[in-house]
Scaffold this motif. Structure first.
Motif, mmCIF file in Angstrom:
data_model
loop_
_atom_site.group_PDB
_atom_site.id
_atom_site.type_symbol
_atom_site.label_atom_id
_atom_site.label_comp_id
_atom_site.label_asym_id
_atom_site.label_seq_id
_atom_site.Cartn_x
_atom_site.Cartn_y
_atom_site.Cartn_z
ATOM 1 N N LEU A 226 14.405 -35.860 29.678
ATOM 2 C CA LEU A 226 14.114 -36.172 31.071
ATOM 3 C C LEU A 226 12.849 -36.985 31.264
ATOM 4 O O LEU A 226 12.635 -37.515 32.339
ATOM 5 N N GLN A 227 12.000 -37.024 30.237
ATOM 6 C CA GLN A 227 10.663 -37.590 30.448
ATOM 7 C C GLN A 227 10.746 -38.996 31.040
ATOM 8 O O GLN A 227 11.388 -39.881 30.471
ATOM 9 N N GLY A 228 10.102 -39.173 32.184
ATOM 10 C CA GLY A 228 10.074 -40.470 32.833
ATOM 11 C C GLY A 228 11.328 -40.806 33.613
ATOM 12 O O GLY A 228 11.412 -41.856 34.232
ATOM 13 N N LYS A 229 12.327 -39.950 33.596
ATOM 14 C CA LYS A 229 13.606 -40.318 34.208
ATOM 15 C C LYS A 229 13.691 -39.977 35.671
ATOM 16 O O LYS A 229 14.521 -40.522 36.382
ATOM 17 N N VAL A 230 12.888 -39.019 36.114
ATOM 18 C CA VAL A 230 13.017 -38.552 37.486
ATOM 19 C C VAL A 230 11.660 -38.614 38.179
ATOM 20 O O VAL A 230 10.673 -38.090 37.666
ATOM 21 N N ALA A 231 11.648 -39.246 39.332
ATOM 22 C CA ALA A 231 10.409 -39.296 40.104
ATOM 23 C C ALA A 231 9.985 -37.884 40.461
ATOM 24 O O ALA A 231 10.816 -37.036 40.765
ATOM 25 N N GLY A 232 8.684 -37.619 40.365
ATOM 26 C CA GLY A 232 8.176 -36.305 40.742
ATOM 27 C C GLY A 232 8.167 -35.299 39.615
ATOM 28 O O GLY A 232 7.654 -34.206 39.760
ATOM 29 N N VAL A 233 8.758 -35.670 38.484
ATOM 30 C CA VAL A 233 8.813 -34.739 37.355
ATOM 31 C C VAL A 233 7.853 -35.236 36.283
ATOM 32 O O VAL A 233 7.955 -36.377 35.835
ATOM 33 N N ASN A 234 6.932 -34.389 35.888
ATOM 34 C CA ASN A 234 5.942 -34.782 34.885
ATOM 35 C C ASN A 234 6.142 -33.949 33.629
ATOM 36 O O ASN A 234 6.053 -32.726 33.662
ATOM 37 N N VAL A 235 6.455 -34.622 32.532
ATOM 38 C CA VAL A 235 6.641 -33.929 31.264
ATOM 39 C C VAL A 235 5.487 -34.320 30.353
ATOM 40 O O VAL A 235 5.268 -35.492 30.089
ATOM 41 N N VAL A 236 4.728 -33.335 29.915
ATOM 42 C CA VAL A 236 3.594 -33.610 29.027
ATOM 43 C C VAL A 236 3.772 -32.774 27.775
ATOM 44 O O VAL A 236 3.828 -31.548 27.834
ATOM 45 N N SER A 237 3.878 -33.438 26.655
ATOM 46 C CA SER A 237 4.008 -32.675 25.421
ATOM 47 C C SER A 237 2.647 -32.121 25.046
ATOM 48 O O SER A 237 1.624 -32.785 25.208
#
Lengths: 1004, 548
Positions: A161-172
Motif C-alpha cells: 500500500l505504501q504511497g498508494k492511498v492519500a492519507g495513509v502513511n507507511v513508515v518502515s
C-alpha cells in the motif's frame, strides 16, 4: 515448453535451484491434464476481440459458461475455442471492461467489442459487513487492486500500500526483512502506542498484537500474491461500523477467489538481488589514520584497511515461488495457493523464510440461496536476526585499521569484540506457525433478506530462541533463552442484510452482533553456562550447567480479553442521485472499566451524484459526486487489566529482604491501583469529499478534506505530580486533552486511450496533513528515549500543547564556546541551560506526503515507475549523536566527517541530545520501477499449453533524494517511553536495501 | 438461528494476584515490611547514592577513561564539577528510589495495623522509621520531603526546618516499639538514635541551606551528644580491632555495625558494586569466577591523597594508618610469592596504588602453577586492548592528560563478594549506613562545635586507637574543625557521607582536582525535570530548586 526451459537455462540465477524445475514439470503435467479435457466438443468458434475503438485486446478471458472450458485472446485479439453446442454461451471478460455473454447459436465467428467500464464506477468496494458499488459510497474509502500494488520483495500488506492511498502513511521501522511497518491513516490520534489501523482479512478482524517477540511484523503471514484487493476505510462514516476499533482507520484485505467458468494455474517466481542502498560514509583506514591524529588522539594502527560495513553485509538473494490455481463451476469455486519466500537480509545472518498456503472455497446450494465461503490460511515463518544494534554499531565505529579476519580465516578477536565476532556469537531465531480459518455461510431467507454468519479462528504459535554461544575469547559463558508465545483470536458474527428497491428508492439495512475473544500467552525460559562444543545451545538446552532464579527467572504473561458488539447500518438512495448512510455500533470490552463497559459510536454521511443532474449532464463530467460525513469512533487498544488493582507478591529484587534467618519473605507491592473509570479514546471525524471524472472517465480523481479530533486521551503516567506513589503504574484518560489531525487529500489519474499499440497512464496523490496537541495538562509528556553512552535518560520526543505529535522537544544547539564546548540557547533567560530551555524543534510527522506514478505500454512491453515522498518532517539521528563526535575519533573510534566538521570543537566536548542531531527527513524515492514483457503465446504456438508468460524486472528503492546522511530518512526506531509512542528516531537501524528483482509468471 | 457468543464482559485476570489472599498473618506482615528495606539495595549502589555523595566531592573522581569507558555523556564529570543538571539520570534514579521507598513505607504503615501477628507492631515502627530515613535522604539531597497521611492523598511538600521536625517526629514515634536485637539489618532503637544524631548535626544546614556560615544551635548539639552517648553507653556496640573486617563479607556480625543493608549473595537485589566499581577491568579478584572483574571506575583525587601524606609526613600512610591499606597478597612485598591457592587468594584492600598483581587470564582461564595453585603476576590492561599498559595506578588523575585506565589511586574498601560470579551482583558484605566510629565522630563534632575541643580530641583518638590488629594510627594532639573533617575522611572515606560532611563543614564550594565551581545552590541537587514535567498539571506544586 522447450522454449520456456531454455529461458530458464539462460537465467543463471536459477541454476542452483533445481526445485523450480521440478515444480515446473509438475505444473506442466497438471496443465496437460487440464488440456486433455474429456469434454465433448463439437463446435468451434473463433473471432477477434477489440476495445471500443477497434483496437485488438489481448489476454481477454473467453469461457464457455458453466464449464471450465476456455481460452485467452492472443496478442492480435484473436481467439479460438471449441464448445459443446450451439446452446453454449461464451463469456468474454477483461479487467476494466464490461463483461459480455453471447450465445453461440449458428455463428462460427463471433467478433466482440468490449466497452470500457465507464470510469470504473461499477467497481465494488468492500465495506465492513458488506460491499457497495463505488458510485454509491458516501464515506472516504480507497480501494487498491492487486495490479496496482507495489512490486518486488514484499513481506506484508502495508508495503503493498505504501504511497498508494492519500492519507495513509507507511513508515518502515528499518530495512530489516519482515520488520515492522508503522501504518497510520490520517495521522496518529493518541499518545500511547496503538495507532495501528484495524486489519480485517476476508471478514476476520485481526488482533494487532505481535505474534512473536522477534521483531516480526504480525501481518507477514499473508502471502501478498494471495491478495486481490485492499480497501482502506478512512473517515468515521466508513469506520464507525467498527466502533471502538475504528479510530485509526480500517484496512480490509480481500484474498483471491476462483471464478465460475474459468480455470487457471499460475506459477510465478521472483529472484531478487539486494544490497545496502546507502552505506554511511565513515572514514576509510587512511582517513582514519589522519583524523585520529588530527583530533589529538594516539593512533592505534593495526595496519589493515577494513570496511566494516562491507564485512557485515552482503549481496542478498531473495527467491520467491508461488503456485496458485483457481476456477470453478456453477456451484463451486475455489482458489488455492502455495507460496515460498526465502529472503536474505543485506546483513549477514539475517534471513526471513515463509511458507504459506491458502484455500478459499465457495459453495452454493439450495437454488443458490445458500452460499458458503470458506477461507483457510496456514503460514510458517522462520526469521533469523543478527544482533542488529551491536553489528551496525560495531560496523560504524570499529577502528578500520583492525583486520576483519585472523590468519585462520576466523573473525579476528584482538581483545575487542568486532561486529563479526558479534555475528558469530549471537543468534536470534523465531519460528511462527499461524493458521487462520473462517467460514461464512449466507442464506437468503426471502428475496432481499440475507442472513450471514461469520465464524473464524486465528491461531498462532511461536518460539523465539535468543542464543549467546559460549566462547573463550571473548569470554562468554553461553546462554539460551526461549520464549514461547501463543495467540488465539476467535470471532463469531451474525448479521442480517435487507435490500429493497421500490420506484426511485433503494434501501439497504443491516443489523448484526459480534463477539470476539483474544487469548495471548507468553512464557520464557533460559539456562546458562554451556561448554564450548559444536552443539548450539538451542538444539540442546539440557547441556547448560547453571540455572538459578537470579539469572534464569522465567518470564510469563497470560491475558484474555473479550469484545461484544451490536451494530447496524442503513443506506438509502433516491433517484440514483441522493445517497445517505447511517451506522451505529455499541462496543463492550473487558478492558473497559466497570463504569464504562459499553461505548457507542454513531456516524452519518450523505452523497450527491451531481453528474446525474440534468444541469451537469451538459458539462464534460463523466462523474461528479459530493460526499460529506461525520462520525465517532474509538480506540480501545489499551492494555488489559488496567482498570483493576494488582498486587505483586514476590522475592524479586526490591521486594524481598532478609528479616531473620530462614527463607526470604515474599514482599507485597502494589503494581497498579484500580481505575474503573478508564475507557477508550474517542475520535470525532468530519469529512467532505468530491469524486470527479472528465473526458469520459480518462481523467478521474477525488479530493477530501478531513478533520479528526481525538479526546479522552489515554495515558500511562510516567510519573505523577506527587512522586510518592503506591503503585508503579498509573493509567488515566485525560478528558480535555485533544489531538487533532486535519488535512486535504487529492488523488488524480489520467489514462491515455488510443487506437495505437501505445498506452500510458499517469497519476498521483498528495496529502497535506497537520496534527496538533491541545489542552494537555502537562508542560510536556516525554517520549523517545535517547540511546548511547550517557544519553539514556534524555528524551527526544515530547507531546506539548500547540505542537504536533512526534514533536522533537530538544535543547537548541547554538555552536561552541571559546573552550570548544557545545552551547545551547537559554530560552527562558534564567542564565543556565536546563531542560526548561527545550524547544519544539519540528516533528517527525510529514506535513506533506505524495506519490506519483506513470506507466507506458507498447505491444507486449510495459514500464511502470512509482515515486513517493514526504516533506516537512525531521529525523533525530541518534546514531550520529551516539557515535559521530570528535571525542570518539580521538579515542580511535570510527566516525563520519560530521564528527570533525567543526575545527573549533574541543575533543572533550560531549555530545548531548540537542537539535545538533536533528536533521531534515524530506525525501523523494523511486520506490518501484518495473519493466515487463508479455509473450505472445499464440505466435509462439504454445497457447494450447500456456495461456500467458510474463517476464519482468523490478527495481526497488533505486534512488532516494534526501539531505539525510543516515541510512534512510524513512526510519522509526522504537523508543517508546512508558507507553508513549516515539517518532522519527534513527538509532543503529537496519540499513535499507536497494533491490533488483527478476520475475517470471506463467499461466496455464 | 446462528451461533451467538454472549458475555457479561467481566475481565478475567489470569497472570496477576488481585488480592493477597491465602497468606498467613505472619507472611502478610513480612510481605509488608520486606519491600520497605528491599528498596535500599538499588539506592545504595555505585551510580545512585554513591555517585551523588562521593563523586561530587574531593574523595572521588571518574574521568572518561581512555576515551572508551565511563564517558556517559559527561554526567560523571558534571557530578564532580558541580555542573549537574535536572536531566542527570543518576540524580533521577536516586530521586525515584527514595520516593519509592517512602511509598513502600506508607503502604506498610497502612497495611500492618490490620495484620494480626505479633511482629506487626515492631514492623510498623520500622516502617515509620524507614519513612523518616528515606525522607532524611530526600531532604539532604533535594532539600524537600513529601509527606502524606493516607497513601492515596497528594503529598504535602515540606522544606527546611519544617521538614526536620517532620522527620524527627517520625523517628521518635518509631523508637519505642523497635526491637533492640533486630539489627544491624533492621532498624533498632540505637539506629534511630544515630539517625536522630545525624539529623540534629545537620539541622542547621537544612534550616538555612545557602548560608555563608551555618548556625549550629546548642540545642541541636546537645541532642547529638545525648543520642550518641546513649548508643555508646548501651554497650551493644564495639569498635572493630580490624578496620577492614568492618567491610568484610562477614561483617553482618561485626559489632561495630549499628544499621546496615543486609546483603546475602542469594537474595535478589544484593550487589557487589561498591567493591567492583573502582578496581581495574583487568583485576580478577576471584579464582573461581573468570568473569568477575572490576570496571576502572572512580579514583580518589590527588587532593584527597595529600590529606593523608600531609598528616603522616615522611611515613607512608600505608604504614602509618591501618585504615589506609591492607596487604593481602604476599607478592607485593615478596617477589617470590608467585603461587597462591584459590582459598588464600584475596586482593589487597583500602587505597590501591602502583602496579597491581593478581590472577592473570589467558584464553579465558586463569594461569595456574604446577601444583594447582594460581599464578600471581603483574597485571596489564589486556581487556582494554592495551596489553602493554600495566595496571599501575598512578596518583595523577584528571580530565585531560591523566584520564587513562591506570590513572588515579583506587579504593577497595568493601571486600569483593566471594560469590559474585560476574563481579556485579551477589554481594555478601552488608552496606553500612551507621556504625559506631561515626557515632564517636558525631559526638566529637557536637562537642567541638560547642567549644569542647578536648573531648573531641579524645573521641577521635578513641577511634584511632581501636584498630589494634596492626599498629593503630598515632593519637592526634590537637583538634579543630578542619582536622575533624580530615579525620572523617580517613575513617569514613567512600562511605557516602562526604558530600553531606563537606557542606556542613563549609568546604563544598572549595577548589579541588578538576573542580572550581563555588555556587552554593549546588548544595542540593536539581529535582529531576521529569518530575517537574509530571507535576505540571498542578501549577505551583513542585518548584524547581534554585539555580537549576
Amino acid at each position: 515448453m522447450k522454449k520456456i526451459y531454455e529461458l530458464f537455462q539462460e537465467r543463471k540465477l536459477l541454476s542452483p535451484l533445481r526445485r523450480s524445475y521440478f515444480i515446473l514439470s509438475v505444473l506442466v503435467v497438471l496443465a496437460g491434464f487440464n488440456g486433455a479435457n474429456a469434454y465433448a466438443q463439437n463446435k468451434t468458434v473463433s473471432g477477434k476481440i477489440t476495445d471500443e475503438v477497434g483496437e485488438p485486446l489481448p489476454g481477454v478471458n473467453v469461457i464457455e459458461k458453466g464449464t471450465t472450458n476456455g481460452t485467452v485472446s492472443d496478442a492480435d485479439g484473436n481467439y479460438k475455442l471449441s464448445v459443446a453446442s450451439s446452446e453454449s454461451v461464451l463469456v468474454f471478460s477483461f479487467v476494466g471492461t464490461v463483461s459480455q455473454q453471447i450465445t453461440v447459436g449458428s455463428q462460427s465467428e463471433i467478433t466482440v467489442k468490449l466497452s470500457s467500464d465507464a470510469s470504473t464506477l461499477s467497481e465494488v468496494v468492500v465495506m465492513g459487513y458488506g460491499t457497495q458499488e463505488k458510485k454509491d459510497v458516501t464515506g472516504s474509502v480507497a480501494s487498491v487492486k492487486s495490479e496496482d500494488f507495489n512490486k518486488g520483495i514484499i513481506n506484508s500488506p502495508e508495503q503493498l500500500l505504501q504511497g498508494k492511498v492519500a492519507g495513509v502513511n507507511v513508515v518502515s521501522a528499518s530495512g530489516e526483512p519482515g520488520g515492522n511497518q508503522a501504518i497510520t491513516i490520517r495521522g496518529p490520534g493518541g499518545v500511547r502506542t496503538g495507532s495501528t489501523p484495524l486489519f480485517v482479512v476476508d471478514g476476520m478482524a485481526l488482533d494487532n498484537t505481535s505474534t512473536s517477540g522477534g521483531g516480526v511484523n504480525p501481518l507477514n503471514f499473508l502471502n501478498p500474491k494471495d491478495i486481490a484487493s485492499i480497501d482502506v476505510l478512512k473517515d468515521a462514516s466508513a469506520t464507525a461500523i467498527y466502533g471502538s476499533r475504528g479510530a485509526n482507520g480500517v484496512v480490509l484485505i480481500t484474498t483471491r477467489r476462483g471464478k465460475a467458468g474459468s480455470s487457471s494455474i499460475t506459477y510465478s517466481t521472483d529472484f531478487g538481488l539486494s544490497k545496502m542502498a546507502r552505506p554511511i560514509d565513515v572514514f576509510t583506514g587512511d582517513e582514519f589514520r589522519q583524523n585520529v591524529v588530527a583530533a589529538g588522539g594516539l593512533l592505534d594502527d593495526q595496519g589493515a584497511n577494513t570496511d566494516w560495513q562491507k564485512e557485515v553485509s552482503r549481496t542478498a538473494l531473495t527467491q520467491n515461488h508461488n503456485i496458485s490455481f483457481g476456477g470453478g463451476a456453477d456451484k463451486l469455486t475455489y482458489y488455492a495457493s502455495l507460496g515460498m519466500q526465502d529472503q536474505e537480509g543485506i546483513l549477514k545472518n539475517s534471513n526471513m523464510k515463509r511458507y504459506s498456503g491458502r484455500v478459499n472455497v465457495t459453495q452454493k446450494a439450495l437454488n443458490d440461496r445458500l452460499s458458503i465461503d470458506l477461507n483457510l490460511n496456514a503460514t510458517n515463518t522462520v526469521n533469523e536476526r543478527p544482533p542488529i544494534e551491536s553489528v551496525i554499531g560495531g560496523a560504524l565505529s570499529m577502528n578500520p585499521t583492525y583486520p576483519a579476519y585472523d590468519d585462520n580465516g576466523d573473525p579476528a578477536f584482538l581483545n575487542l569484540v568486532t561486529p563479526l565476532v558479534e555475528l558469530k556469537l549471537n543468534k536470534d531465531i523465531t519460528t511462527i506457525d499461524r493458521a487462520i480459518g473462517n467460514i461464512s455461510p449466507s442464506f437468503e431467507i426471502i428475496k432481499g433478506l440475507v442472513y450471514k454468519l461469520n465464524f473464524g479462528v486465528d491461531n498462532s504459535n511461536s518460539v523465539r530462541d535468543i542464543e549467546s554461544l559460549p566462547s573463550l575469547q571473548p569470554a562468554r559463558i553461553g546462554r539460551i533463552e526461549s520464549v514461547y508465545k501463543h495467540n488465539s483470536n476467535s470471532l463469531i458474527e451474525n448479521y442480517i442484510t435487507y435490500t429493497k428497491s421500490f420506484g426511485e428508492h433503494s434501501l439497504t439495512a443491516m443489523i448484526g452482533q459480534s463477539y470476539q475473544k483474544f487469548y495471548i500467552q507468553e512464557r520464557g525460559y533460559s539456562i546458562n553456562n554451556f561448554a564450548i562444543s559444536d552443539v548450539e545451545p538451542r538444539n540442546n538446552p539440557s547441556l547448560g550447567s547453571s540455572l538459578t532464579l537470579t539469572d534464569n527467572r522465567p518470564t510469563a504473561s497470560t491475558i484474555k480479553n473479550e469484545l461484544q458488539s451490536f451494530f447496524g447500518r442503513a443506506t438509502y438512495e433516491w433517484k440514483n442521485k441522493y445517497l445517505a448512510t447511517a451506522t451505529f455500533r455499541a462496543d463492550g470490552s473487558t478492558k473497559f472499566g466497570d463504569n464504562n463497559k459499553y461505548g457507542y459510536f454513531p456516524s452519518f454521511s450523505v452523497g450527491w451524484r451531481l453528474s446525474e443532474e440534468e444541469f451537469i449532464k451538459s458539462l464534460p463530467f463523466s462523474n461528479l459526486k459530493l460526499r460529506a460525513g461525520w462520525g465517532q469512533t474509538g480506540n480501545q487498544d489499551l492494555p488489559e487489566k488496567k482498570t483493576q488493582a494488582s498486587f505483586n507478591s514476590s522475592t524479586a529484587a526490591g521486594s524481598t529482604y532478609p528479616l531473620y534467618t530462614g527463607p526470604y519473605p515474599a514482599g507485597t507491592t502494589f503494581t497498579r491501583l484500580a481505575n474503573p473509570d478508564l475507557q477508550w479514546e474517542v475520535s470525532t471525524q468530519t469529512d467532505v469529499g468530491l469524486d470527479f471524472g472528465f473526458l469520459d472517465g480518462a481523467l478521474s480523481g477525488s479530493v477530501d478534506y478531513f478533520s479528526k479530533k481525538t479526546n479522552n486521551i489515554l495515558l500511562r503516567l510516567l510519573a505523577t505530580a506527587d512522586p510518592v506513589q503506591v503503585a508503579t503504574e498509573t493509567w488515566t484518560n485525560l478528558k480535555d486533552m485533544t489531538v487533532t489531525n486535519s488535512g486535504l487529500e487529492l488523488a488524480l489519474n489520467y489514462q491515455f486511450k488510443s487506437t495505437s499499440d501505445f498506452r500510458y497512464n499517469v497519476g498521483g496523490n498528495i496529502t497535506f496533513i497537520s496534527n496538533k496537541v491541545e489542552d494537555s495538562p502537562y508542560t510536556v509528556i516525554p517520549s523517545g528515549t535517547a540511546t548511547g553512552s550517557g544519553l539514556t535518560s534524555a528524551t527526544i520526543n515530547g507531546y506539548v500543547n500547540g505542537e504536533p505529535i512526534g514533536t522533537f522537544y530538544l535543547k537548541e544547539f547554538t555552536g561552541f564556546d571559546a573552550n570548544g564546548q557545545s552551547t545551547y540557547a537559554d530560552n527562558d533567560g534564567d542564565g543556565v541551560v536546563t531542560d526548561k530551555d527545550r524547544i519544539a524543534a519540528g516533528t517527525a510527522l510529514p506535513k506533506k506526503m505524495y506519490n506519483f506514478y506513470a506507466s507506458v505500454a507498447y505491444k507486449g512491453f510495459d514500464l511502470t515507475a512509482n515515486f513517493n515522498g514526504v516533506s516537512g518532517n525531521k529525523v533525530y539521528d541518534n546514531t550520529a549523536n551516539a557515535n559521530f563526535y570528535k571525542l570518539r575519533v580521538k579515542n580511535n573510534l570510527n566516525a563520519t566527517d560530521e564528527a570533525i566538521a567543526n575545527p573549533e570543537e574541543s575533543a572533550t566536548n560531549p555530545a548531548s541530545v540537542s537539535t545538533r542531531y536533528l536533521k531534515d527527513a524530506a525525501f523523494l524515492r523511486l520506490n518501484n520501477l518495473s519493466l515487463g514483457y508479455n509473450f505472445n503465446t499464440t505466435s509462439l504456438k504454445i497457447n494450447n499449453w500456456v495461456k500467458a508468460i510474463r517476464l519482468s524486472v523490478t527495481g526497488q528503492n533505486l534512488f532516494v533524494i534526501t539531505k539525510y546522511d543516515g541510512y534512510d530518512p524513512e526510519v522509526n526506531t522504537e523508543r517508546t517511553l512508558d507507553n508513549a509512542s516515539s517518532y522519527g528516531i534513527d538509532y543503529l537501524s537496519y540499513p535499507k536495501a536497494k533491490s533488483v528483482v527478476f520475475g517470471l509468471n506463467v499461466t496455464f | 438461528m446462528g451461533i451467538i457468543g454472549c458475555t457479561d464482559l467481566n475481565e478475567q485476570v489470569l497472570d496477576e494476584t488481585l488480592s493477597p489472599s491465602g497468606t498467613s498473618a505472619k507472611q502478610a506482615a513480612d510481605g509488608a515490611i520486606a519491600p520497605v528495606y528491599g528498596r535500599l539495595y538499588d539506592l545504595f549502589n555505585h551510580t545512585n547514592y554513591f555517585a551523588l555523595q562521593e563523586i561530587s566531592t574531593d574523595e572521588a573522581i571518574l574521568p572518561y577513561r581512555g576515551g572508551t569507558d565511563w564517558g556517559d555523556n559527561g554526567i560523571y564529570i558534571a557530578m564532580h564539577q558541580h555542573t549537574y543538571t535536572s536531566s542527570d539520570p543518576n540524580i533521577r534514579s536516586t530521586w525515584t528510589f527514595i520516593n519509592q521507598g517512602i511509598a513502600k513505607a506508607l503502604v506498610a504503615i497502612s497495611a500492618l495495623p490490620a495484620i494480626d501477628d505479633e511482629s506487626a507492631k515492631v514492623y510498623l515502627a520500622e516502617a515509620r522509621g524507614m519513612k523518616a530515613f528515606y525522607s532524611m535522604l530526600s531532604l539532604d539531597l533535594f532539600g524537600l520531603v513529601f509527606t502524606k497521611g493516607n497513601v492515596n492523598d497528594v503529598s504535602t511538600i515540606l522544606r527546611g526546618a519544617e521538614a526536620v521536625e517532620y522527620i524527627k517526629a517520625d523517628l521518635l514515634a518509631a523508637e519505642a516499639d523497635l526491637d533492640p536485637n533486630a539489627g544491624p539489618g533492621r532498624l533498632t532503637p540505637a539506629a534511630v538514635w544515630g539517625l536522630l544524631a545525624r539529623l540534629h548535626l545537620n539541622a542547621a544546614v537544612y534550616a538555612d541551606r545557602y548560608a555563608t556560615s551555618f548556625n549550629f544551635a546548642g540545642d541541636d548539639m546537645d541532642k547529638v551528644i545525648s543520642y550518641t552517648e546513649k548508643i555508646i553507653q548501651s554497650g551493644k556496640y564495639q569498635l572493630s580491632n580490624d578496620y577492614f573486617a568492618v567491610f568484610g563479607n562477614n561483617n553482618h556480625d561485626n559489632k561495630e555495625l549499628i544499621f546496615a543493608i543486609d546483603q546475602r549473595f542469594d537474595i535478589a537485589g544484593s550487589h557487589n558494586r561498591l567493591a567492583y566499581f573502582s578496581i581495574s577491568g583487568d583485576q580478577w579478584p576471584l579464582a573461581n569466577y573468570p568473569n568477575a572483574n572490576g570496571t576502572d571506575g572512580p579514583a580518589i583525587t590527588p587532593d584527597f591523597y595529600r590529606t593523608w601524606t600531609d598528616a603522616y609526613g615522611a611515613t607512608d600512610p600505608a604504614n602509618a594508618d591501618p585504615r589506609f591499606y591492607k596487604q593481602n597478597l604476599a607478592i607485593y612485598s615478596d617477589p617470590t610469592a608467585t603461587c597462591v591457592s584459590a582459598d588464600n587468594y584475596n586482593i589487597n584492600r583500602g587505597i590501591l596504588r602502583g602496579q597491581q598483581y593478581g590472577l592473570v587470564k589467558q584464553n579465558g582461564a586463569f594461569v595456574k602453577c604446577g601444583d594447582g595453585t594460581y599464578q600471581m603476576a603483574k597485571l596489564f590492561n589486556v581487556s582494554r586492548n592495551k596489553p602493554t599498559l600495566p595496571v599501575d595506578f598512578t596518583l595523577d588523575v584528571n580530565y585531560s592528560t591523566f584520564s587513562n585506565h591506570n590513572n588515579g589511586y583506587r579504593v577497595e574498601k568493601y571486600e569483593f563478594g566471594k560469590n559474585s560470579d560476574t563481579g556485579r551482583n551477589k554481594g555478601d558484605a552488608d552496606i553500612i549506613i551507621l556504625r559506631l566510629a561515626d557515632v564517636h565522630l558525631m559526638h566529637a563534632e557536637a562537642k567541638l562545635r560547642k567549644g569542647d575541643a578536648g573531648t573531641a580530641l579524645q573521641d577521635v583518638n578513641t577511634v584511632r586507637a581501636a584498630r589494634t590488629l596492626t599498629t593503630a594510627a598515632p593519637a592526634l594532639t590537637s583538634m579543630n574543625l578542619d582536622l575533624l573533617l580530615r579525620e572523617r575522611g580517613f575513617e569514613l572515606y567512600w562511605e557516602m557521607h562526604r558530600r553531606t560532611d563537606m557542606i556542613r563543614f563549609g568546604k563544598y564550594e572549595s577548589t579541588w582536582t578538576e573542580k572550581t565551581n563555588s555556587d552554593v545552590r549546588k548544595r542540593i541537587f536539581p529535582i529531576p525535570q521529569t518530575a517537574i514535567d509530571a507535576a505540571s498539571n498542578i501549577p505551583g506544586y513542585l518548584v524547581q530548586n534554585e539555580g537549576y
